[in-house]
Design a protein around this motif. Structure first.
Motif, PDB file in Angstrom:
ATOM      1  N   LYS A  14       0.820  -1.214   0.000  1.00  0.00           N
ATOM      2  CA  LYS A  14       0.000   0.000   0.000  1.00  0.00           C
ATOM      3  C   LYS A  14       0.855   1.266   0.000  1.00  0.00           C
ATOM      4  O   LYS A  14       0.593   2.215  -0.756  1.00  0.00           O
ATOM      5  N   ASN A  15       1.886   1.321   0.827  1.00  0.00           N
ATOM      6  CA  ASN A  15       2.699   2.530   0.937  1.00  0.00           C
ATOM      7  C   ASN A  15       3.444   2.832  -0.363  1.00  0.00           C
ATOM      8  O   ASN A  15       3.518   3.985  -0.802  1.00  0.00           O
ATOM      9  N   GLN A  16       3.997   1.781  -0.981  1.00  0.00           N
ATOM     10  CA  GLN A  16       4.700   1.982  -2.245  1.00  0.00           C
ATOM     11  C   GLN A  16       3.739   2.445  -3.339  1.00  0.00           C
ATOM     12  O   GLN A  16       4.078   3.305  -4.159  1.00  0.00           O
ATOM     13  N   ALA A  17       2.532   1.848  -3.353  1.00  0.00           N
ATOM     14  CA  ALA A  17       1.554   2.221  -4.376  1.00  0.00           C
ATOM     15  C   ALA A  17       1.116   3.675  -4.216  1.00  0.00           C
ATOM     16  O   ALA A  17       0.915   4.389  -5.212  1.00  0.00           O
ATOM     17  N   VAL A  18       0.981   4.133  -2.975  1.00  0.00           N
ATOM     18  CA  VAL A  18       0.580   5.522  -2.743  1.00  0.00           C
ATOM     19  C   VAL A  18       1.628   6.478  -3.295  1.00  0.00           C
ATOM     20  O   VAL A  18       1.313   7.476  -3.978  1.00  0.00           O
ATOM     21  N   GLU A  19       2.905   6.193  -3.023  1.00  0.00           N
ATOM     22  CA  GLU A  19       3.977   7.062  -3.523  1.00  0.00           C
ATOM     23  C   GLU A  19       4.034   7.040  -5.046  1.00  0.00           C
ATOM     24  O   GLU A  19       4.258   8.077  -5.686  1.00  0.00           O
ATOM     25  N   LEU A  20       3.823   5.869  -5.630  1.00  0.00           N
ATOM     26  CA  LEU A  20       3.852   5.765  -7.092  1.00  0.00           C
ATOM     27  C   LEU A  20       2.720   6.553  -7.737  1.00  0.00           C
ATOM     28  O   LEU A  20       2.934   7.293  -8.717  1.00  0.00           O
ATOM     29  N   PHE A  21       1.524   6.428  -7.187  1.00  0.00           N
ATOM     30  CA  PHE A  21       0.377   7.107  -7.787  1.00  0.00           C
ATOM     31  C   PHE A  21       0.437   8.624  -7.577  1.00  0.00           C
ATOM     32  O   PHE A  21      -0.128   9.372  -8.376  1.00  0.00           O
ATOM     33  N   LYS A  22       1.097   9.068  -6.520  1.00  0.00           N
ATOM     34  CA  LYS A  22       1.302  10.510  -6.354  1.00  0.00           C
ATOM     35  C   LYS A  22       2.114  11.069  -7.509  1.00  0.00           C
ATOM     36  O   LYS A  22       1.843  12.176  -8.000  1.00  0.00           O
ATOM     37  N   LEU A  23       3.110  10.301  -7.933  1.00  0.00           N
ATOM     38  CA  LEU A  23       3.940  10.749  -9.052  1.00  0.00           C
ATOM     39  C   LEU A  23       3.196  10.639 -10.378  1.00  0.00           C
ATOM     40  O   LEU A  23       3.214  11.562 -11.202  1.00  0.00           O
ATOM     41  N   LEU A  24       2.527   9.512 -10.608  1.00  0.00           N
ATOM     42  CA  LEU A  24       1.869   9.302 -11.898  1.00  0.00           C
ATOM     43  C   LEU A  24       0.690  10.239 -12.114  1.00  0.00           C
ATOM     44  O   LEU A  24       0.377  10.609 -13.246  1.00  0.00           O
ATOM     45  N   LEU A  32      12.175   5.701  -6.800  1.00  0.00           N
ATOM     46  CA  LEU A  32      11.282   4.623  -7.213  1.00  0.00           C
ATOM     47  C   LEU A  32      11.980   3.661  -8.160  1.00  0.00           C
ATOM     48  O   LEU A  32      11.781   2.434  -8.075  1.00  0.00           O
ATOM     49  N   GLN A  33      12.809   4.165  -9.040  1.00  0.00           N
ATOM     50  CA  GLN A  33      13.537   3.290  -9.964  1.00  0.00           C
ATOM     51  C   GLN A  33      14.448   2.336  -9.219  1.00  0.00           C
ATOM     52  O   GLN A  33      14.494   1.133  -9.521  1.00  0.00           O
ATOM     53  N   ASP A  34      15.176   2.862  -8.237  1.00  0.00           N
ATOM     54  CA  ASP A  34      16.091   2.008  -7.464  1.00  0.00           C
ATOM     55  C   ASP A  34      15.323   0.945  -6.680  1.00  0.00           C
ATOM     56  O   ASP A  34      15.726  -0.236  -6.639  1.00  0.00           O
ATOM     57  N   ASN A  35      14.207   1.351  -6.053  1.00  0.00           N
ATOM     58  CA  ASN A  35      13.431   0.395  -5.260  1.00  0.00           C
ATOM     59  C   ASN A  35      12.835  -0.700  -6.135  1.00  0.00           C
ATOM     60  O   ASN A  35      12.893  -1.890  -5.792  1.00  0.00           O
ATOM     61  N   PHE A  36      12.255  -0.312  -7.263  1.00  0.00           N
ATOM     62  CA  PHE A  36      11.605  -1.290  -8.130  1.00  0.00           C
ATOM     63  C   PHE A  36      12.629  -2.187  -8.820  1.00  0.00           C
ATOM     64  O   PHE A  36      12.357  -3.362  -9.067  1.00  0.00           O
ATOM     65  N   HIS A  37      13.804  -1.641  -9.128  1.00  0.00           N
ATOM     66  CA  HIS A  37      14.840  -2.461  -9.764  1.00  0.00           C
ATOM     67  C   HIS A  37      15.295  -3.568  -8.819  1.00  0.00           C
ATOM     68  O   HIS A  37      15.514  -4.716  -9.235  1.00  0.00           O
ATOM     69  N   THR A  38      15.416  -3.225  -7.531  1.00  0.00           N
ATOM     70  CA  THR A  38      15.816  -4.241  -6.551  1.00  0.00           C
ATOM     71  C   THR A  38      14.707  -5.248  -6.295  1.00  0.00           C
ATOM     72  O   THR A  38      14.968  -6.454  -6.153  1.00  0.00           O
ATOM     73  N   GLN A  39      13.466  -4.761  -6.249  1.00  0.00           N
ATOM     74  CA  GLN A  39      12.341  -5.616  -5.875  1.00  0.00           C
ATOM     75  C   GLN A  39      11.880  -6.516  -7.014  1.00  0.00           C
ATOM     76  O   GLN A  39      11.509  -7.672  -6.776  1.00  0.00           O
ATOM     77  N   ASN A  64       9.254  16.137 -14.786  1.00  0.00           N
ATOM     78  CA  ASN A  64       9.716  17.504 -14.554  1.00  0.00           C
ATOM     79  C   ASN A  64      10.949  17.496 -13.644  1.00  0.00           C
ATOM     80  O   ASN A  64      11.174  16.537 -12.888  1.00  0.00           O
ATOM     81  N   PRO A  65      11.745  18.549 -13.696  1.00  0.00           N
ATOM     82  CA  PRO A  65      12.983  18.562 -12.873  1.00  0.00           C
ATOM     83  C   PRO A  65      12.728  18.384 -11.384  1.00  0.00           C
ATOM     84  O   PRO A  65      13.543  17.772 -10.684  1.00  0.00           O
ATOM     85  N   GLU A  66      11.605  18.903 -10.882  1.00  0.00           N
ATOM     86  CA  GLU A  66      11.361  18.777  -9.435  1.00  0.00           C
ATOM     87  C   GLU A  66      11.022  17.355  -9.001  1.00  0.00           C
ATOM     88  O   GLU A  66      11.071  17.035  -7.811  1.00  0.00           O
ATOM     89  N   ASP A  67      10.675  16.492  -9.983  1.00  0.00           N
ATOM     90  CA  ASP A  67      10.324  15.105  -9.657  1.00  0.00           C
ATOM     91  C   ASP A  67      11.432  14.109  -9.989  1.00  0.00           C
ATOM     92  O   ASP A  67      11.219  12.893  -9.895  1.00  0.00           O
ATOM     93  N   GLU A  68      12.606  14.607 -10.381  1.00  0.00           N
ATOM     94  CA  GLU A  68      13.695  13.701 -10.748  1.00  0.00           C
ATOM     95  C   GLU A  68      14.154  12.853  -9.569  1.00  0.00           C
ATOM     96  O   GLU A  68      14.406  11.654  -9.708  1.00  0.00           O
ATOM     97  N   THR A  69      14.222  13.467  -8.400  1.00  0.00           N
ATOM     98  CA  THR A  69      14.688  12.721  -7.214  1.00  0.00           C
ATOM     99  C   THR A  69      13.717  11.612  -6.841  1.00  0.00           C
ATOM    100  O   THR A  69      14.130  10.480  -6.527  1.00  0.00           O
ATOM    101  N   LYS A  70      12.449  11.927  -6.876  1.00  0.00           N
ATOM    102  CA  LYS A  70      11.435  10.920  -6.536  1.00  0.00           C
ATOM    103  C   LYS A  70      11.434   9.780  -7.532  1.00  0.00           C
ATOM    104  O   LYS A  70      11.308   8.601  -7.154  1.00  0.00           O
ATOM    105  N   LEU A  71      11.586  10.112  -8.816  1.00  0.00           N
ATOM    106  CA  LEU A  71      11.641   9.067  -9.840  1.00  0.00           C
ATOM    107  C   LEU A  71      12.854   8.174  -9.641  1.00  0.00           C
ATOM    108  O   LEU A  71      12.749   6.949  -9.777  1.00  0.00           O
ATOM    109  N   LYS A  72      14.000   8.780  -9.304  1.00  0.00           N
ATOM    110  CA  LYS A  72      15.215   7.985  -9.099  1.00  0.00           C
ATOM    111  C   LYS A  72      15.051   7.036  -7.924  1.00  0.00           C
ATOM    112  O   LYS A  72      15.479   5.864  -7.983  1.00  0.00           O
TER     113      LYS A  72
END
Length: 280
Positions: free
Chosen positions: A103-113, A232-239, A222-230
């Motif tokens: 649930k927590n991961q999905a909430v963060e993902l949908f905030k970005l999408l 999520l990418q690291d977490n999903f790549h590991t998982q 957008n530039p302000e969301d680059e950190t959040k995307l990075k």
């Protein structure tokens, strides 16, 4: 010899009875029968007993009647499919779709999408009308750079993955038939693109203004969301990318079958214990 007087003892008995006192008679006096007066029904408030049979009154709350309901066919098919996936052996390629984001991961993902939803039909009509009015009046056409939005559609996302333009891919776990997306995780691993499996294709459909969507992808943010995307990418790549599912799923029997197997196991252990004791 003088004859005996037979009347003498009778007289003595009669004399004895006259001397004893008489007991009062114990007769039960019958009570007068009182007729019950039946309450007369008020014609203004007639009695209407409830009928709880089929098509009658609504039953009181507190009793679960769902097992007596004839559910629609599509609901029955959904439930039968779920039970079959539990009973039958499921290969690893299909079993990997049972492991989804929490649930927590999905909430963060949908905030970005949700920030990159494509325009609605109404917004598109308004944009085209404004462009047509500007052209008709001879004004300069408004120049606008294409906005960064979600990419969706199975063929489109597949092309973006093969061209290595996709930064993040999100796949629904309940696509029917599952063969449509069963190969997408392997394709993402091949091109080293982070992906995630999420529960519910209807949730992705909300992002794209559709009923359901099988897969969406982000190509830029957008530039302000680059950190959040990075992150999520690291977490999903590991998982998901590094964790390849190799275990078969299913094979879970029902409660009755589990109870029968447990009784059989206990009986077998008792027989084995008897054999060991007899050998000793």
């Amino acid at each position: 010899m003088a004859p005996k007087d037979k009347t003498a003892p009778k007289a003595s008995k009669a004399a004895s009875t006259t001397t004893t006192t008489k007991k009062p008679s114990s007769k039960v006096v019958a009570k007068p029968v009182v007729e019950e007066v039946k309450p007369t029904s008020n014609p203004l408030f007639p009695s209407r007993p409830r009928n709880f049979r089929i098509g009658g009154d609504i039953r009181p709350k507190g009793r679960d009647l769902s097992r007596f309901v004839r559910w629609p066919k599509y609901i029955r098919l959904q439930r039968q499919k779920k039970i079959l996936y539990e009973r039958l052996k499921v290969p690893p390629a299909i079993n990997q779709f049972n492991k989804t984001l929490d649930k927590n991961q999905a909430v963060e993902l949908f905030k970005l999408l949700s920030k990159y939803q494509p325009e609605t039909k109404q917004a598109k009509v308004e944009r085209i009308e404004a462009l047509a009015k500007a052209t008709a009046s001879g004004e300069a056409k408004p120049v606008s750079t294409p906005s960064i939005v979600l990419k969706y559609g199975l063929k489109h996302v597949t092309t973006l993955i093969e061209q290595k333009k996709a930064k993040l891919v999100v796949i629904a776990n309940d696509v029917d038939p599952i063969e449509l997306v069963i190969w997408l995780p392997a394709l993402c691993r091949k091109f080293d693109i982070p992906f995630a499996i999420i529960r519910g294709k209807a949730r992705l459909g909300v992002l794209t203004h559709k009923k359901t969507t099988s897969v969406v992808a982000l190509t830029a943010v957008n530039p302000e969301d680059e950190t959040k995307l990075k992150t999520l990418q690291d977490n999903f790549h590991t998982q998901f990318n590094e964790n390849v599912e190799r275990k078969w799923g299913g094979g879970i029997m029902g409660l009755k079958t589990q109870a029968m197997l447990e009784k059989r196991r206990i009986q077998f252990e008792k027989e084995e214990a008897k054999r060991v004791n007899t050998k000793k």
